[in-house]
Design a protein around this motif. Structure first.
Motif, PDB file in Angstrom:
ATOM      1  N   GLU A  18       4.799   3.047  -0.346  1.00  0.00           N
ATOM      2  CA  GLU A  18       3.982   2.544   0.908  1.00  0.00           C
ATOM      3  C   GLU A  18       2.669   3.543   1.024  1.00  0.00           C
ATOM      4  O   GLU A  18       1.756   3.458   0.980  1.00  0.00           O
ATOM      5  N   GLU A  19       3.626   4.898   0.185  1.00  0.00           N
ATOM      6  CA  GLU A  19       2.023   6.091   0.666  1.00  0.00           C
ATOM      7  C   GLU A  19       1.310   6.250  -0.859  1.00  0.00           C
ATOM      8  O   GLU A  19       0.474   5.438  -0.996  1.00  0.00           O
ATOM      9  N   PHE A  20       2.441   5.596  -1.853  1.00  0.00           N
ATOM     10  CA  PHE A  20       1.964   5.159  -3.445  1.00  0.00           C
ATOM     11  C   PHE A  20       0.763   3.954  -2.951  1.00  0.00           C
ATOM     12  O   PHE A  20      -0.577   4.163  -3.712  1.00  0.00           O
ATOM     13  N   ALA A  21       1.143   2.978  -2.663  1.00  0.00           N
ATOM     14  CA  ALA A  21       0.182   1.395  -1.937  1.00  0.00           C
ATOM     15  C   ALA A  21      -0.654   2.342  -1.448  1.00  0.00           C
ATOM     16  O   ALA A  21      -1.861   1.774  -1.719  1.00  0.00           O
ATOM     17  N   ALA A  22      -1.065   3.228  -0.271  1.00  0.00           N
ATOM     18  CA  ALA A  22      -1.753   3.250   0.622  1.00  0.00           C
ATOM     19  C   ALA A  22      -3.273   3.267  -0.242  1.00  0.00           C
ATOM     20  O   ALA A  22      -4.439   3.504  -0.054  1.00  0.00           O
ATOM     21  N   PHE A  23      -3.353   4.728  -1.285  1.00  0.00           N
ATOM     22  CA  PHE A  23      -4.475   5.041  -1.537  1.00  0.00           C
ATOM     23  C   PHE A  23      -4.100   3.883  -2.934  1.00  0.00           C
ATOM     24  O   PHE A  23      -5.756   3.986  -3.041  1.00  0.00           O
ATOM     25  N   ALA A  25      -4.076   1.199  -4.112  1.00  0.00           N
ATOM     26  CA  ALA A  25      -4.544  -0.515  -3.338  1.00  0.00           C
ATOM     27  C   ALA A  25      -5.991  -0.133  -3.167  1.00  0.00           C
ATOM     28  O   ALA A  25      -6.760  -1.042  -2.439  1.00  0.00           O
ATOM     29  N   GLY A  26      -6.373   1.113  -2.549  1.00  0.00           N
ATOM     30  CA  GLY A  26      -8.032   0.989  -2.283  1.00  0.00           C
ATOM     31  C   GLY A  26      -8.833   2.370  -1.354  1.00  0.00           C
ATOM     32  O   GLY A  26      -9.924   2.592  -1.608  1.00  0.00           O
ATOM     33  N   GLU A  27      -7.747   3.302  -1.270  1.00  0.00           N
ATOM     34  CA  GLU A  27      -8.313   4.027  -0.893  1.00  0.00           C
ATOM     35  C   GLU A  27      -8.875   5.257  -2.395  1.00  0.00           C
ATOM     36  O   GLU A  27     -10.245   6.165  -1.736  1.00  0.00           O
ATOM     37  N   LEU A  28      -8.478   5.152  -3.750  1.00  0.00           N
ATOM     38  CA  LEU A  28      -9.239   5.099  -4.506  1.00  0.00           C
ATOM     39  C   LEU A  28      -9.695   4.626  -5.427  1.00  0.00           C
ATOM     40  O   LEU A  28      -9.507   3.543  -5.691  1.00  0.00           O
ATOM     41  N   PRO A  29     -11.396   4.148  -5.851  1.00  0.00           N
ATOM     42  CA  PRO A  29     -11.915   3.593  -6.756  1.00  0.00           C
ATOM     43  C   PRO A  29     -11.609   3.343  -7.871  1.00  0.00           C
ATOM     44  O   PRO A  29     -11.323   4.780  -8.621  1.00  0.00           O
TER      45      PRO A  29
END
Length: 383
Positions: A18-23, A25-29
């Motif tokens: 979940e944490e890996f997916a959080a960034f 999937a969108g937090e990092l370009p």
């Protein structure tokens, strides 16, 4: 933006995904990254994301390379081939000029030599060649009295310790690593990337700083003749960009032991798992006394090069003090300028590896590692 997350996690490690997916999937370009972790020798996390990136993609890991170099030294100390409190000149007589004669191998490993670079600097070709670095540094006067303080020997520590290894064994550090660590475990962590594996390499890409980050950069004191500029070789007329260092085929082929390694997260985590745990029926590479020795803090306080608080064990970063205070005492590893992070926490049995393609700001472990490490560590303690 929605970005697909690949890979698996063991039961109990769902929050890591979940944490890996959080960034990712969108937090990092334009994100391309990998995360892998073992607990007591069992792989529990194996995740990756990003277009063109998979679990076997190889990334430049900059100073995470130092972890492999110092593992080799730890093994040779454990064997009795090297002795930490012998003078470096016992192995390398030519080293003893200009006030360096009393320096011990222990002080050299813990960034206390004061031999961070050259007054005249290195050429780009020299920075790809550990033997050339060592030969030139043998005649350099230290930038502080050896043993009295410490500062990060960013581009040269692997060459210095590697020359001691070569003198003591007749083999390069890279050869010992390949024979005793990488090949037996089939690790995707190379100090010298074979040409046939070049298609798996993903070139390092720059990431533009945000406005806040740029303001911080602009406010940071710099100068052409500071310890930091000498240590990072930016005081020469044409230093090149750090981001391009692992993008050089010469660097990748020679695998300089300070920052020239190429790895997947599986390789980083797998190496540290092998260091402290039984893996695939093989006993740990390091014995308990050696694990305690390498993780014991040797240099702590104000780093003269980084100009901030730092802590080093025996060559390795003291990862708990330097980055994540919730980890166990004696955790040892090394981060890299591109954003990679890798370490072993012997108390929890955790071995961690992370890579990403785009450079992190301001260098060293990418900031998302804090969330990922915390999630993995919490799950490991509960396992």
């Amino acid at each position: 933006m929605t970005r697909e997350i690949h890979g698996t996690v063991a039961d109990g490690f769902e929050m890591v995904r979940e944490e890996f997916a959080a960034f990712a999937a969108g937090e990092l370009p334009d994100y391309e990254g990998q995360l892998c972790a073992y607990v007591h020798g069992r792989k529990v996390v194996d995740l990756w994301a990003g277009e063109g990136n998979d679990a076997e993609s190889l990334h430049g890991v900059f100073s995470s390379t130092k972890g492999a170099a110092h593992l080799v030294v730890a093994l040779l100390v454990q064997d009795g081939t090297l002795e930490l409190d012998r003078k470096v000149t016992y192995y390398w007589p030519e080293f003893g000029t200009d006030g360096k004669a009393a320096l011990t191998l222990r002080d050299l490993l813990t960034h206390r030599a004061g031999l961070i670079g050259l007054d005249a600097g290195f050429t780009r070709d020299e920075l790809a060649d550990d033997r050339a670095i060592a030969e030139r540094l043998a005649d350099q006067r230290p930038f502080w009295r050896p043993g009295t303080a410490f500062g990060y020997h960013a581009l040269v520590i692997g060459a210095l310790t590697g020359e001691v290894v070569r003198r003591a064994t007749g083999r390069t550090l890279q050869e010992v690593y390949e024979e005793r660590v990488r090949a037996p475990y089939g690790l995707d962590f190379f100090l010298g990337l074979p040409e046939g594996l070049e298609p798996r390499f993903r070139s390092v890409q720059p990431m533009a700083p945000t406005a806040t980050q740029q303001a911080l950069l602009d406010a940071t004191p710099t100068g052409p003749h500071t310890l930091a500029s000498i240590a990072f070789n930016t005081h020469v007329p044409d230093p090149g960009e750090l981001v391009d260092y692992p993008n050089s085929r010469t660097v990748r082929a020679k695998g300089p032991a300070s920052a020239g390694g190429v790895a997947a997260a599986r390789g980083l985590a797998g190496m540290y798992a092998a260091a402290i745990s039984e893996v695939a029926g093989r006993p740990p590479l390091l014995k308990p006394d050696t694990i305690a020795e390498v993780g014991q803090i040797h240099s702590v306080g104000y780093d003269l090069v980084a100009r901030t608080h730092r802590a080093f064990g025996l060559g390795f970063q003291a990862t708990a003090d330097a980055w994540y205070p919730f980890l166990g005492a004696g955790t040892f590893g090394h981060s890299g300028a591109g954003g990679s992070q890798a370490f072993a926490d012997p108390r929890s049995g955790l071995a961690y590896g992370y890579t990403r393609r785009r450079m992190a700001f301001p260098g060293g472990a990418a900031p998302e590692n804090e969330r990922l490490v915390r999630a993995v560590h919490c799950a490991a303690l509960a396992a």
